[in-house]
Design a protein around this motif. Structure first.
Motif: not given
Length: 293
Positions: A1-16
């Protein structure tokens, strides 16, 4: 998993997490906004929003910048909706305030769009165009005029601008120093938005009465008096391209550069917007507690 993907998933999780918090606290306005942010994050979409008065030439400006007449250029004073334009197979989606929508595939007629815009119960219109010159993950937003007296217009505009990565505020040459402009621009600055100003219709300027350099200086001074420091001010005309002061080509170049920059920094703007919503939510809770004591 790339850092960009991790940042993206972390952002969505935080928003949820924010969405659950806002919903539990019955903050319906901010929960709706954070849900919009989730959709934006999932689409990884950069949004460029145009604001201004009905008569400032927003739609004509957008048509010129994208190189195709995709929006009705004449003002629609009864319009209570936001128009979003993206690249894609030719289609129109019409979203109503009650949550339903209609979709029309294939080529569209500007007269039909204009007719839809006059319907008071329509919230947004999404236009997909194969001729849209920007990338698939970019969208241009045309908002209702800020001088509207209709509350639905304000709701449509305010519920959209928190999603915008870049805001371009278009002003008529003759109404640059109106209080309405200063108040709106200052509010956007307070929201932490990257704001750029366009003084349009400079073909109305009479150099015999005032040197253009002095006019530009007066505009900068007026905004500084309101403690407003926009990211940039452009002077344009879509009637006289021979004017040496006309910066329409610079605007085109700037938009391309700015969008590429915003694409490179996603999802940072989404996190910034979520922090502002969290702060707003905290303020609302404090006010509620104050009312209860």
């Amino acid at each position: 998993m790339t850092r960009t993907t991790m940042d993206h998933e972390t952002t969505i999780s935080s928003l949820a997490g924010l969405y659950r918090l806002f919903t539990e606290n019955k903050d319906t306005e901010n929960s709706a906004k954070v849900r919009q942010l989730i959709e934006k994050a999932e689409a990884k979409e950069v949004q460029l929003a145009f604001c201004g008065h009905f008569s400032a030439g927003k739609s004509t400006m957008i048509n010129h910048l994208v190189g195709k007449k995709i929006l009705p250029s004449s003002p629609i004073p009864t319009s209570a909706n936001v128009v979003k334009v993206k690249s894609g197979k030719e289609a129109i989606k019409v979203f109503f305030f009650d949550g339903t929508y209609m979709e029309f595939e294939g080529a569209y007629d500007l007269k039909e769009i204009k007719a839809f815009c006059k319907e008071g119960d329509i919230k947004e219109i999404h236009i997909m165009s194969e001729h849209f010159p920007l990338a698939d993950d970019c969208a241009v937003i045309d908002t209702p005029g800020i001088d509207s007296t209709d509350d639905a217009h304000r709701v449509s505009t305010q519920s959209t601008l928190h999603l915008a990565d870049i805001i371009v505020y278009v002003m008529d040459y003759n109404h640059v120093q109106s209080q309405e402009n200063f108040l709106f621009v200052r509010k956007m600055a307070e929201m932490g938005k990257r704001l750029y100003l366009i003084v349009n219709m400079i073909d109305k300027h009479d150099s015999a009465e005032l040197a253009f350099a002095d006019f530009k200086a007066s505009v900068s001074h007026a905004f500084s008096q309101w403690n407003i420091e926009p990211e940039g001010i452009f002077y344009t005309s879509l009637r006289d391209f021979s004017m040496p002061e006309n910066q329409i080509k610079q605007v085109q170049h700037f938009i391309q550069e700015r969008i590429e920059f915003e694409r490179s920094r996603l999802p940072e703007p989404i996190r910034e917007a979520s922090l502002r919503l969290a702060e707003d939510h905290a303020t609302i809770n404090e006010e509620r507690l104050g009312d209860e004591t």
